[in-house]
Scaffold this motif. Structure first.
Motif: not given
Length: 441
Positions: A386-392
Motif C-alpha cells: 500500500n504505502e510503499e507502492v504509492i510513495f515509490e
C-alpha cells in the motif's frame, strides 16, 4: 465402529489444501453430501477449523509425539489434526468415538502400522489436557502469540513491528473467529427494512450498519438456502468493501472504469449509488467477466465488459476521470475467511506483490485524465503493498498526488490516517482493507 462420511471428506479436502495448495472455499461451495445439510456443515467446520488452528495443532503433536515431527507421514498428520481439533477445539462428539474413528481410518488408508501411534497421541492428550496451554506459555512473546493464535511467526513479528503489540494481537484474535456474512442489498428494488423482513420470514436475522447505506450484516441464519427470487435482491459482499465503494461513488464523474473487475462487487456497489455515463468493467478472463455481467443483471443493471490486461489496455490515455483498481494482493486482511492462505505466505511474498502492483498502477494512471481520481484498494494490511507502492511510484512518476480534501462526513473516514490512506483492520466482524484515492496532476 464405522468411519463417518464427514471424516473421509474432511481428510480428502485438507490433504489437497495442505499438500496441493488448493483453496477451501471453491471446494466447499460445490460440496454435496448424501447425509444432508448437517453433514456439509460438519465437514465445513472441520476443514476451516483445522486450517485456522493448524500451527497450534502441529505444536500439540510435537509436544505429544516421541517421533520427530518431520518424520511423521503427511497422511498421519492430517488424521491427527482432524482428531485433535475435534477433541480439544470443537468437542461436540464423544471422545472415544473421535479416537476410534481416527484409528480405524488410519488402517483403511494402508497405514496400519501407524494406528497405534495415532491412538497413543490422542489418548495422551486426554490424560494431559494442560498441554494445550503449556505450548504457548513459554518462550519469547512473539512465539507465544504465533502458537496461541496459529499464525506464521514472521507475520506476527512483522505486525508487532508495523502496528504495535496491542494492535497485532487484536488482528490475530479477530482472524481466529468464524466470519459472518454481509450482503449488499439492491436498494433500488427493495429497502433495507423490507429486506430484513423478508429475511426474518426465512428465519434469518440481519442488522443495518453505518458504514454502508445498502449493507446488512447477517447475525443469525443461513442465506444459502434462500429462494432465487430473494437472492436476486442482494449480493454477498463485506461491509468494508461496500464502504470504500460508497465513498468513491460520492466523487461523481462521467467515465468510470473498474480495471480488475471480477467478480464485480465493488463496481456493482458503486453503480448502486451513482450511474456514470460510461461504466466499463474489464478483466483478463472472459469466465470472470461473465460473472460480473450476471451479477449486474441480477440487480437489473447493464454493464459494458471488456477482456483486456491492465498492462496492455486497449483504451486511449486519459480517457477516464474515475478509475477503480482493486489490486491483486496477499490478502492478509481477509485471513479470517481464508485461513489456509496463512500457510502460503513468506517474507518475500509482499515484495513480489508490490512489484506487480506498481506495474498495474502505473498503467492505470495512464488511463486517468488530468484532475481525475483513482481509488487504489487492497485487502492487505501490509505497508509494502500500500504505502510503499504509492510513495515509490509517486517518486518515480511524479504525475499524481494523494487526495486528502474530504469535505463529507461518513463513517469510513473514521479510519482515515494522516497519510491519506484509509486502513480498516479486522475488527467488529469487518474485513481488513486498505485504500487511498489518488488525483492525477
Amino acid at each position: 465402529m464405522g468411519i463417518s462420511y464427514e471424516f473421509k471428506r474432511a481428510y480428502s479436502i485438507l490433504f489437497r489444501v495442505f499438500y496441493e495448495k488448493v483453496h477451501i472455499e471453491p471446494i466447499l461451495t460445490s460440496l454435496e453430501s448424501p447425509f444432508g445439510k448437517k453433514s456439509i456443515q460438519r465437514i465445513t467446520d472441520i476443514t476451516y477449523g483445522v486450517s485456522r488452528h493448524n500451527l497450534f495443532l502441529e505444536e500439540l503433536i510435537k509436544k505429544l509425539s516421541k517421533i520427530e515431527f518431520r518424520k511423521i507421514e503427511k497422511e498421519i498428520l492430517i488424521i491427527l489434526k482432524i482428531a485433535l481439533y475435534q477433541l480439544i477445539l470443537n468437542p461436540v462428539r464423544p471422545e472415544y468415538a473421535i479416537i476410534d474413528e481416527a484409528v480405524e481410518f488410519t488402517k483403511t488408508i494402508g497405514k496400519e502400522n501407524s494406528s497405534r501411534f495415532v491412538n497413543a497421541i490422542l489418548r495422551k492428550i486426554l490424560k494431559k489436557p494442560q498441554i494445550k496451554k503449556e505450548i504457548y506459555s513459554f518462550g519469547p512473546p512473539e512465539e507465544k502469540l504465533s502458537i496461541k493464535y496459529s499464525h506464521p511467526l514472521f507475520l506476527v513479528e512483522k505486525w508487532i513491528k508495523d502496528f504495535g503489540k496491542k494492535r497485532a494481537e487484536e488482528i490475530l484474535e479477530e482472524n481466529q473467529k468464524i466470519p459472518k456474512v454481509d450482503i449488499l442489498v439492491n436498494i433500488k428494488k427493495i429497502s433495507l427494512k423490507e429486506m430484513k423482513d423478508v429475511l426474518l420470514k426465512n428465519k434469518i436475522v440481519a442488522e443495518e450498519t453505518d458504514l454502508s447505506p445498502a449493507g446488512l450484516k447477517i447475525v443469525k441464519g443461513n442465506i444459502k438456502d434462500l429462494p432465487k427470487e430473494v437472492k436476486n435482491n442482494f449480493y454477498v459482499m463485506d461491509i468494508s468493501a461496500q464502504s470504500f465503494s460508497y465513498l468513491f461513488s460520492l466523487f461523481k464523474g462521467n467515465a468510470f472504469s473498474d480495471l480488475a473487475s471480477a467478480p464485480g462487487g465493488k463496481s456493482l456497489c458503486i453503480r448502486l449509488f451513482y450511474k456514470f455515463k460510461i461504466h466499463i468493467s474489464s478483466d483478463l478472463f472472459i469466465s470472470r467477466l461473465i460473472k460480473v455481467k450476471k451479477n449486474f443483471e441480477n440487480f437489473g443493471e447493464d454493464i459494458k465488459i471488456l477482456i483486456q490486461s491492465i498492462l496492455k489496455p486497449s483504451f486511449k490515455e486519459g480517457i477516464f476521470d474515475r478509475i477503480l483498481l482493486d489490486a491483486p494482493c496477499s490478502g492478509t486482511g481477509v485471513l479470517r475467511k481464508n485461513p489456509e492462505a496463512k500457510w502460503r505466505l513468506n517474507k518475500n511474498f509482499f515484495y513480489e506483490y508490490k512489484r506487480k502492483q506498481k506495474e498495474l498502477l502505473a498503467s492505470a494512471l495512464d488511463l486517468l485524465c488530468q484532475g481525475g481520481l483513482l481509488l487504489y484498494i487492497t485487502c492487505s494490511l501490509e505497508k509494502e503493498e500500500n504505502e510503499e507502492v504509492i510513495f515509490e511510484l509517486k517518486e518515480e512518476l511524479g504525475n499524481f498526488e494523494i487526495f486528502k480534501e474530504y469535505n463529507m462526513k461518513i463513517p469510513i473516514l473514521n479510519y482515515l490516517e494522516p497519510s491519506g490512506f484509509i486502513r480498516i483492520f479486522p475488527q467488529d466482524e469487518l474485513d481488513g482493507m486498505t485504500g487511498v484515492i489518488l488525483r492525477k496532476k
